[in-house]
Design a protein around this motif. Structure first.
Motif, PDB file in Angstrom:
ATOM      1  N   PHE A 130       0.824  -1.211   0.000  1.00 22.70           N
ATOM      2  CA  PHE A 130       0.000   0.000   0.000  1.00 22.70           C
ATOM      3  C   PHE A 130       0.854   1.256   0.000  1.00 22.70           C
ATOM      4  O   PHE A 130       2.057   1.218   0.189  1.00 22.70           O
ATOM      5  CB  PHE A 130      -0.986   0.005   1.176  1.00 22.70           C
ATOM      6  CG  PHE A 130      -0.341   0.116   2.536  1.00 22.70           C
ATOM      7  CD1 PHE A 130      -0.245   1.344   3.170  1.00 22.70           C
ATOM      8  CD2 PHE A 130       0.136  -1.007   3.183  1.00 22.70           C
ATOM      9  CE1 PHE A 130       0.328   1.450   4.422  1.00 22.70           C
ATOM     10  CE2 PHE A 130       0.701  -0.916   4.439  1.00 22.70           C
ATOM     11  CZ  PHE A 130       0.805   0.308   5.062  1.00 22.70           C
ATOM     12  N   CYS A 131       0.165   2.371  -0.228  1.00 18.51           N
ATOM     13  CA  CYS A 131       0.788   3.685  -0.267  1.00 18.51           C
ATOM     14  C   CYS A 131      -0.095   4.631   0.542  1.00 18.51           C
ATOM     15  O   CYS A 131      -1.319   4.553   0.467  1.00 18.51           O
ATOM     16  CB  CYS A 131       0.877   4.155  -1.721  1.00 18.51           C
ATOM     17  SG  CYS A 131       1.477   5.825  -1.964  1.00 18.51           S
ATOM     18  N   VAL A 132       0.518   5.505   1.323  1.00 19.22           N
ATOM     19  CA  VAL A 132      -0.223   6.521   2.068  1.00 19.22           C
ATOM     20  C   VAL A 132       0.151   7.868   1.476  1.00 19.22           C
ATOM     21  O   VAL A 132       1.326   8.203   1.349  1.00 19.22           O
ATOM     22  CB  VAL A 132       0.109   6.473   3.579  1.00 19.22           C
ATOM     23  CG1 VAL A 132      -0.652   7.564   4.325  1.00 19.22           C
ATOM     24  CG2 VAL A 132      -0.201   5.097   4.161  1.00 19.22           C
ATOM     25  N   LEU A 144      -4.827  12.052   5.029  1.00 20.83           N
ATOM     26  CA  LEU A 144      -4.163  10.842   4.564  1.00 20.83           C
ATOM     27  C   LEU A 144      -5.138   9.916   3.838  1.00 20.83           C
ATOM     28  O   LEU A 144      -6.206   9.601   4.340  1.00 20.83           O
ATOM     29  CB  LEU A 144      -3.518  10.110   5.733  1.00 20.83           C
ATOM     30  CG  LEU A 144      -2.426  10.904   6.461  1.00 20.83           C
ATOM     31  CD1 LEU A 144      -1.864  10.097   7.619  1.00 20.83           C
ATOM     32  CD2 LEU A 144      -1.327  11.341   5.512  1.00 20.83           C
ATOM     33  N   SER A 168     -10.464  12.358  -4.642  1.00 21.48           N
ATOM     34  CA  SER A 168      -9.685  11.171  -4.284  1.00 21.48           C
ATOM     35  C   SER A 168      -9.509  10.242  -5.473  1.00 21.48           C
ATOM     36  O   SER A 168      -8.423   9.719  -5.714  1.00 21.48           O
ATOM     37  CB  SER A 168     -10.372  10.395  -3.155  1.00 21.48           C
ATOM     38  OG  SER A 168     -10.397  11.140  -1.975  1.00 21.48           O
ATOM     39  N   ILE A 211      -5.296   6.173   1.837  1.00 15.89           N
ATOM     40  CA  ILE A 211      -4.599   4.898   1.681  1.00 15.89           C
ATOM     41  C   ILE A 211      -4.942   4.316   0.317  1.00 15.89           C
ATOM     42  O   ILE A 211      -6.112   4.181  -0.037  1.00 15.89           O
ATOM     43  CB  ILE A 211      -4.978   3.917   2.802  1.00 15.89           C
ATOM     44  CG1 ILE A 211      -4.605   4.517   4.157  1.00 15.89           C
ATOM     45  CG2 ILE A 211      -4.290   2.571   2.589  1.00 15.89           C
ATOM     46  CD1 ILE A 211      -5.116   3.735   5.337  1.00 15.89           C
ATOM     47  N   ASN A 266      -0.743  12.169   1.374  1.00 13.90           N
ATOM     48  CA  ASN A 266      -1.356  13.337   2.002  1.00 13.90           C
ATOM     49  C   ASN A 266      -2.119  14.093   0.909  1.00 13.90           C
ATOM     50  O   ASN A 266      -1.548  14.902   0.184  1.00 13.90           O
ATOM     51  CB  ASN A 266      -0.286  14.205   2.651  1.00 13.90           C
ATOM     52  CG  ASN A 266      -0.865  15.359   3.425  1.00 13.90           C
ATOM     53  OD1 ASN A 266      -2.064  15.433   3.630  1.00 13.90           O
ATOM     54  ND2 ASN A 266      -0.007  16.259   3.849  1.00 13.90           N
TER      55      ASN A 266
END
Length: 104
Positions: free
Chosen positions: A32-34, A93, A43, A95, A36
């Motif tokens: 996964f990637c988080v 944030l 989104s 995900i 900001n």
């Protein structure tokens, strides 16, 4: 029947174009990637604008930087997908799933 939609005036999101997506990636691993997400950026891609979203922008940035690419287990091309959304004006944030295991 089939329908074709043509948006003569798609909604634009200049903050998606202006953002430094490299500095907005908070965490990245094999699953996964988080990110900001800035306020004013959707989104996920919208029907009338597929390019100016957080998911599309991060995918482009990471592919260009060589940090995302190739194939994930199962033979699918490696792309990030949102596992949740933040409202358009909301920053925070987000995900993004990188593997099928994390998507589930």
């Amino acid at each position: 029947g089939e329908h074709i939609f043509a948006y003569v005036s798609p909604r634009r999101f200049p903050k998606a174009v202006d953002a430094d997506w490299g500095s907005r990636v908070v965490f990245l691993n094999d699953h996964f990637c988080v990110v900001n997400k800035p306020g004013g950026v959707p989104s996920i891609p919208r029907a009338d604008n597929q390019a100016e979203s957080c998911v599309a922008s991060v995918n482009r940035h990471l592919h260009a930087a060589g940090k995302l690419g190739g194939r994930i287990p199962g033979g699918q091309e490696s792309w990030l997908n949102a596992v949740h959304r933040l409202d358009l004006p909301t920053h925070g944030l987000l995900i993004l799933a990188r593997s099928n295991a994390f998507r589930k």
